[in-house]
Scaffold this motif. Structure first.
Motif, PDB file in Angstrom:
ATOM      1  N   PRO A   9       0.857  -1.196   0.000  1.00  0.00           N
ATOM      2  CA  PRO A   9       0.000   0.000   0.000  1.00  0.00           C
ATOM      3  C   PRO A   9       0.892   1.244   0.000  1.00  0.00           C
ATOM      4  O   PRO A   9       0.954   2.002   0.962  1.00  0.00           O
ATOM      5  N   ILE A  10       1.645   1.446  -1.105  1.00  0.00           N
ATOM      6  CA  ILE A  10       2.742   2.406  -1.095  1.00  0.00           C
ATOM      7  C   ILE A  10       2.302   3.851  -0.994  1.00  0.00           C
ATOM      8  O   ILE A  10       3.109   4.719  -0.671  1.00  0.00           O
ATOM      9  N   TRP A  11       1.052   4.123  -1.276  1.00  0.00           N
ATOM     10  CA  TRP A  11       0.616   5.520  -1.175  1.00  0.00           C
ATOM     11  C   TRP A  11       0.089   5.830   0.217  1.00  0.00           C
ATOM     12  O   TRP A  11      -0.425   6.903   0.469  1.00  0.00           O
ATOM     13  N   PHE A  12       0.213   4.891   1.143  1.00  0.00           N
ATOM     14  CA  PHE A  12      -0.317   5.092   2.495  1.00  0.00           C
ATOM     15  C   PHE A  12       0.797   5.077   3.541  1.00  0.00           C
ATOM     16  O   PHE A  12       0.538   4.938   4.730  1.00  0.00           O
ATOM     17  N   ASN A  13       2.053   5.256   3.101  1.00  0.00           N
ATOM     18  CA  ASN A  13       3.191   5.266   4.032  1.00  0.00           C
ATOM     19  C   ASN A  13       3.202   4.030   4.927  1.00  0.00           C
ATOM     20  O   ASN A  13       3.399   4.125   6.135  1.00  0.00           O
ATOM     21  N   ALA A  14       2.942   2.889   4.335  1.00  0.00           N
ATOM     22  CA  ALA A  14       2.923   1.670   5.144  1.00  0.00           C
ATOM     23  C   ALA A  14       3.454   0.509   4.332  1.00  0.00           C
ATOM     24  O   ALA A  14       3.295   0.444   3.119  1.00  0.00           O
ATOM     25  N   SER A  15       4.103  -0.394   5.009  1.00  0.00           N
ATOM     26  CA  SER A  15       4.592  -1.615   4.389  1.00  0.00           C
ATOM     27  C   SER A  15       3.459  -2.630   4.298  1.00  0.00           C
ATOM     28  O   SER A  15       2.378  -2.457   4.884  1.00  0.00           O
ATOM     29  N   ILE A  16       3.741  -3.714   3.586  1.00  0.00           N
ATOM     30  CA  ILE A  16       2.857  -4.863   3.664  1.00  0.00           C
ATOM     31  C   ILE A  16       2.856  -5.346   5.113  1.00  0.00           C
ATOM     32  O   ILE A  16       3.833  -5.183   5.854  1.00  0.00           O
ATOM     33  N   ARG A  17       1.758  -5.920   5.560  1.00  0.00           N
ATOM     34  CA  ARG A  17       1.642  -6.396   6.945  1.00  0.00           C
ATOM     35  C   ARG A  17       2.055  -7.864   7.036  1.00  0.00           C
ATOM     36  O   ARG A  17       2.029  -8.598   6.049  1.00  0.00           O
ATOM     37  N   GLU A  18       2.408  -8.290   8.236  1.00  0.00           N
ATOM     38  CA  GLU A  18       2.949  -9.637   8.418  1.00  0.00           C
ATOM     39  C   GLU A  18       1.989 -10.719   7.942  1.00  0.00           C
ATOM     40  O   GLU A  18       2.402 -11.670   7.265  1.00  0.00           O
ATOM     41  N   SER A  19       0.719 -10.599   8.274  1.00  0.00           N
ATOM     42  CA  SER A  19      -0.244 -11.635   7.890  1.00  0.00           C
ATOM     43  C   SER A  19      -0.339 -11.764   6.370  1.00  0.00           C
ATOM     44  O   SER A  19      -0.412 -12.870   5.825  1.00  0.00           O
ATOM     45  N   ASP A  20      -0.332 -10.625   5.669  1.00  0.00           N
ATOM     46  CA  ASP A  20      -0.403 -10.652   4.213  1.00  0.00           C
ATOM     47  C   ASP A  20       0.901 -11.168   3.607  1.00  0.00           C
ATOM     48  O   ASP A  20       0.889 -11.905   2.617  1.00  0.00           O
ATOM     49  N   PHE A  21       2.020 -10.777   4.203  1.00  0.00           N
ATOM     50  CA  PHE A  21       3.314 -11.252   3.721  1.00  0.00           C
ATOM     51  C   PHE A  21       3.401 -12.772   3.831  1.00  0.00           C
ATOM     52  O   PHE A  21       3.848 -13.459   2.897  1.00  0.00           O
ATOM     53  N   LEU A  22       2.962 -13.311   4.953  1.00  0.00           N
ATOM     54  CA  LEU A  22       3.015 -14.765   5.132  1.00  0.00           C
ATOM     55  C   LEU A  22       2.038 -15.473   4.189  1.00  0.00           C
ATOM     56  O   LEU A  22       2.329 -16.579   3.712  1.00  0.00           O
ATOM     57  N   ALA A  23       0.897 -14.840   3.904  1.00  0.00           N
ATOM     58  CA  ALA A  23      -0.040 -15.428   2.934  1.00  0.00           C
ATOM     59  C   ALA A  23       0.615 -15.527   1.563  1.00  0.00           C
ATOM     60  O   ALA A  23       0.481 -16.538   0.861  1.00  0.00           O
ATOM     61  N   GLN A  24       1.336 -14.463   1.164  1.00  0.00           N
ATOM     62  CA  GLN A  24       2.061 -14.501  -0.108  1.00  0.00           C
ATOM     63  C   GLN A  24       3.142 -15.581  -0.076  1.00  0.00           C
ATOM     64  O   GLN A  24       3.338 -16.316  -1.045  1.00  0.00           O
ATOM     65  N   ALA A  25       3.857 -15.677   1.046  1.00  0.00           N
ATOM     66  CA  ALA A  25       4.947 -16.640   1.161  1.00  0.00           C
ATOM     67  C   ALA A  25       4.433 -18.074   1.033  1.00  0.00           C
ATOM     68  O   ALA A  25       5.087 -18.924   0.406  1.00  0.00           O
ATOM     69  N   ARG A  26       3.282 -18.350   1.621  1.00  0.00           N
ATOM     70  CA  ARG A  26       2.735 -19.714   1.537  1.00  0.00           C
ATOM     71  C   ARG A  26       2.409 -20.079   0.095  1.00  0.00           C
ATOM     72  O   ARG A  26       2.595 -21.225  -0.324  1.00  0.00           O
ATOM     73  N   VAL A  27       1.916 -19.111  -0.680  1.00  0.00           N
ATOM     74  CA  VAL A  27       1.665 -19.360  -2.102  1.00  0.00           C
ATOM     75  C   VAL A  27       2.994 -19.558  -2.830  1.00  0.00           C
ATOM     76  O   VAL A  27       3.152 -20.472  -3.650  1.00  0.00           O
ATOM     77  N   LEU A  28       3.976 -18.713  -2.535  1.00  0.00           N
ATOM     78  CA  LEU A  28       5.289 -18.805  -3.176  1.00  0.00           C
ATOM     79  C   LEU A  28       5.912 -20.177  -2.951  1.00  0.00           C
ATOM     80  O   LEU A  28       6.554 -20.738  -3.842  1.00  0.00           O
ATOM     81  N   ALA A  29       5.720 -20.717  -1.757  1.00  0.00           N
ATOM     82  CA  ALA A  29       6.326 -22.005  -1.412  1.00  0.00           C
ATOM     83  C   ALA A  29       5.726 -23.162  -2.197  1.00  0.00           C
ATOM     84  O   ALA A  29       6.317 -24.255  -2.244  1.00  0.00           O
ATOM     85  N   THR A  30       4.568 -22.951  -2.824  1.00  0.00           N
ATOM     86  CA  THR A  30       3.943 -24.029  -3.608  1.00  0.00           C
ATOM     87  C   THR A  30       4.574 -24.169  -4.987  1.00  0.00           C
ATOM     88  O   THR A  30       4.346 -25.171  -5.669  1.00  0.00           O
ATOM     89  N   PHE A  31       5.340 -23.155  -5.435  1.00  0.00           N
ATOM     90  CA  PHE A  31       6.024 -23.236  -6.725  1.00  0.00           C
ATOM     91  C   PHE A  31       7.362 -23.930  -6.506  1.00  0.00           C
ATOM     92  O   PHE A  31       8.305 -23.332  -5.989  1.00  0.00           O
ATOM     93  N   THR A  32       7.442 -25.196  -6.893  1.00  0.00           N
ATOM     94  CA  THR A  32       8.646 -25.978  -6.623  1.00  0.00           C
ATOM     95  C   THR A  32       9.221 -26.556  -7.914  1.00  0.00           C
ATOM     96  O   THR A  32       8.525 -26.738  -8.911  1.00  0.00           O
ATOM     97  N   GLY A  33      10.519 -26.846  -7.870  1.00  0.00           N
ATOM     98  CA  GLY A  33      11.199 -27.461  -8.998  1.00  0.00           C
ATOM     99  C   GLY A  33      11.120 -28.966  -8.940  1.00  0.00           C
ATOM    100  O   GLY A  33      10.472 -29.544  -8.044  1.00  0.00           O
ATOM    101  N   PRO A  34      11.778 -29.651  -9.875  1.00  0.00           N
ATOM    102  CA  PRO A  34      11.729 -31.117  -9.914  1.00  0.00           C
ATOM    103  C   PRO A  34      12.217 -31.784  -8.632  1.00  0.00           C
ATOM    104  O   PRO A  34      11.776 -32.885  -8.299  1.00  0.00           O
ATOM    105  N   ASP A  35      13.133 -31.106  -7.914  1.00  0.00           N
ATOM    106  CA  ASP A  35      13.650 -31.702  -6.678  1.00  0.00           C
ATOM    107  C   ASP A  35      12.815 -31.344  -5.456  1.00  0.00           C
ATOM    108  O   ASP A  35      13.164 -31.707  -4.325  1.00  0.00           O
ATOM    109  N   GLY A  36      11.718 -30.608  -5.662  1.00  0.00           N
ATOM    110  CA  GLY A  36      10.818 -30.269  -4.564  1.00  0.00           C
ATOM    111  C   GLY A  36      11.172 -29.012  -3.817  1.00  0.00           C
ATOM    112  O   GLY A  36      10.438 -28.601  -2.912  1.00  0.00           O
ATOM    113  N   THR A  37      12.290 -28.367  -4.159  1.00  0.00           N
ATOM    114  CA  THR A  37      12.659 -27.124  -3.478  1.00  0.00           C
ATOM    115  C   THR A  37      11.965 -25.935  -4.148  1.00  0.00           C
ATOM    116  O   THR A  37      11.631 -25.989  -5.334  1.00  0.00           O
ATOM    117  N   PRO A  38      11.735 -24.847  -3.400  1.00  0.00           N
ATOM    118  CA  PRO A  38      11.036 -23.691  -3.974  1.00  0.00           C
ATOM    119  C   PRO A  38      11.774 -23.115  -5.186  1.00  0.00           C
ATOM    120  O   PRO A  38      12.990 -22.935  -5.161  1.00  0.00           O
TER     121      PRO A  38
END
Length: 361
Positions: A38-67
């Motif tokens: 929310p860059i126009w509101f002088n605020a960073s992303i919040r922890e809960s939203d960041f972790l939600a993004q991270a959980r999705v990111l972790a689902t993208f894995t290569g052939p060896d199963g690593t992110p």
């Protein structure tokens, strides 16, 4: 002929990525919160939203199963209070706003969040900005492990052009390098940050002495995995050749949002200003002609840097957050083109935008 060549090479690059898998890719890969902040509101992303993004990111894995995209980067705003002012520790170092990241309440900074990411197989990245906060100079805070203070090392009449509350650091003063060393100690060693995005230090904001000091602190003394230099406005192959090899990534364009070209007025396309994909393509070719793509493992000023890659900025895919949330304007074909071109040129594959819809501020 130029676009035909780029189109064919993009297809080849995309096929290569499918064959070897993104996890085998040498250039840094991950996700950065900037396009969904929310860059126009002088605020960073919040922890809960960041972790939600991270959980999705972790689902993208290569052939060896690593992110496939292991770095999750918190961009601007994490060390600001609700008025946009800096939150500092006793040694003049920006520290976490616990209202945005409640896990920092225990006094361990981002270490608890880093441990949560590590459990997902991911690594933490953090946005920083060159210099020392003016408020630290006003308060004359001490520099950790030295007899010096913020007033001793600040250059009072020089500040970041677009972040006036950050003063240049005199790195010829022994306290100047000590200050950057203390940042590396806090963020990389104590908090476990593996990716540092240092802003207001390259391109139009070039500061060669502080690039050297930052590289010494984060790459030689803290062994940070990835050091990124920004912004890329007015970056040239000459600057890349002289200063880029002190980092793993250096930006070569202004901010790239979801703009394909500027043939139509920006207001009619709905995309933000900055640069377009067509413009970024030309910059990539310019740096390729200068033989600056994918500099292999190397040393710089006594530090093992690793590989160095010009960075045409993150890929503005997914949900884009400006004053409201909207989908990226890029079509599926445009995304394939960008992903393929970034791949064949070994550019960093840093995803922007959100995979989760973020709640209103």
């Amino acid at each position: 002929q130029f676009l035909y060549f780029i189109g064919m090479m993009t297809i080849i690059g995309a096929l290569c990525l499918l064959v070897v898998g993104a996890a085998a890719w040498g250039s840094p890969r991950g996700w950065d919160s900037y396009d969904s902040n929310p860059i126009w509101f002088n605020a960073s992303i919040r922890e809960s939203d960041f972790l939600a993004q991270a959980r999705v990111l972790a689902t993208f894995t290569g052939p060896d199963g690593t992110p496939s995209f292991p770095y999750a980067v918190i961009d601007e705003g994490w060390a600001e209070d609700e008025t946009g002012g800096w939150i500092l520790d006793e040694y003049a170092r920006p520290t976490v706003n616990p209202n945005l990241f409640p896990s920092a309440n225990a006094g361990q900074g981002f270490r608890p969040l880093q441990q949560k990411l590590s459990a997902l197989g991911l690594k933490l990245g953090l946005w920083l900005i060159k210099g020392i906060p003016k408020i630290a100079v006003d308060l004359d805070l001490p520099i950790m492990g030295t007899p010096y203070t913020a007033r001793d090392i600040a250059i009072p009449d020089k500040s970041c052009v677009w972040h006036k509350d950050m003063l240049y650091v005199n790195v010829s003063h022994p306290g100047g390098q000590a200050y950057y060393d203390s940042l590396a100690q806090l963020y990389s060693t104590d908090w476990g940050v593996d990716y540092i995005k240092m802003d207001c230090i390259f391109g139009a904001d070039l500061d060669g002495p502080e690039i050297a000091a930052v590289s010494t602190a984060f790459k030689r003394r803290a062994s940070t995995e990835v050091l990124s230099l920004s912004p890329g406005t007015d970056a040239t192959p000459a600057l890349g050749a002289e200063y880029g090899n002190a980092s793993n990534i250096y930006r070569i364009t202004d901010d790239l949002w979801d703009c394909w070209s500027y043939a139509a007025p920006v207001s009619s396309t709905g995309c933000l200003g900055g640069v377009s994909v067509i413009n970024s393509t030309r910059r990539i070719v310019e740096f390729a002609r200068a033989n600056l793509l994918a500099l292999p493992m190397h040393m710089n000023n006594g530090a093992m840097i690793g590989a160095t890659n010009p960075d045409p900025d993150m890929l503005a895919f997914g949900l884009i957050r400006l004053k409201s949330v909207r989908p990226s304007l890029f079509t599926a074909g445009m995304k394939r083109y960008m992903f393929g071109l970034w791949t064949i040129t070994q550019s960093p594959l840093i995803l922007g935008g959100g995979a989760q819809k973020l709640p209103p501020v």
